[in-house]
Write a protein that holds these residues in place. Structure first.
Motif, PDB file in Angstrom:
ATOM      1  N   GLY A 290       0.808  -1.217   0.000  1.00  0.00           N
ATOM      2  CA  GLY A 290       0.000   0.000   0.000  1.00  0.00           C
ATOM      3  C   GLY A 290       0.841   1.266   0.000  1.00  0.00           C
TER       4      GLY A 290
ATOM      5  N   LYS B 130       2.113  -3.437  -4.212  1.00  0.00           N
ATOM      6  CA  LYS B 130       0.949  -4.308  -4.086  1.00  0.00           C
ATOM      7  C   LYS B 130       1.230  -5.544  -3.248  1.00  0.00           C
ATOM      8  CE  LYS B 130      -1.915  -2.033  -6.691  1.00  0.00           C
ATOM      9  NZ  LYS B 130      -3.143  -1.472  -6.130  1.00  0.00           N
TER      10      LYS B 130
ATOM     11  N   VAL C  38       2.410   2.111  -6.575  1.00  0.00           N
ATOM     12  CA  VAL C  38       2.046   1.604  -5.252  1.00  0.00           C
ATOM     13  C   VAL C  38       2.559   0.170  -5.135  1.00  0.00           C
ATOM     14  CG1 VAL C  38       0.093   0.990  -3.755  1.00  0.00           C
ATOM     15  CG2 VAL C  38      -0.019   3.047  -5.180  1.00  0.00           C
TER      16      VAL C  38
END
Length: 119
Positions: A24, A45, A43
């Motif tokens: 995140g 994951k 981002v």
């Protein structure tokens, strides 16, 4: 510092501006090429030490260049095999450009790791 040492193609100044290495978490870097400035962000994951890292990769403002990167690491005796898979590129031209860029970045990673082993 370790990430910044190898990320981005050879001969391109790459500045890591944000790095949150957790699921995140985000990252942002800027590649300064002779032709233009390319901001890249994404981002994280999935982070599965020591075998897998998955993150999004996107050229900000360019929806065609939004993709998913999966790095897998496999121990091979004294060495580690790295596999890089990039999914979701919008065109053959984008794919080919990313192949050149990642091959160049992985050359930098190889040199960086070799220099560290010699210390």
């Amino acid at each position: 510092e370790q990430f910044q040492a190898w990320i981005g193609p050879e001969g391109v100044d790459c500045e890591v501006q944000l790095l949150e290495p957790q699921v995140g978490g985000r990252y942002r870097l800027v590649m300064n090429t002779p032709e233009r400035v390319i901001p890249v962000s994404g981002v994280f994951k999935s982070i599965e030490p020591p075998s897998k890292l998955v993150f999004t990769w996107g050229w900000e403002g360019d929806p065609i260049r939004q993709s998913l990167i999966t790095l897998t690491f496999r121990e091979l005796g004294e060495k580690t095999e790295l596999t890089l898979r990039q999914e979701g590129l919008g065109s053959i031209e984008s794919r080919d450009g990313h192949v050149r860029g990642w091959n160049s970045a992985l050359n930098k990673l190889d040199r960086h790791l070799s220099e560290g082993a010699r210390r």
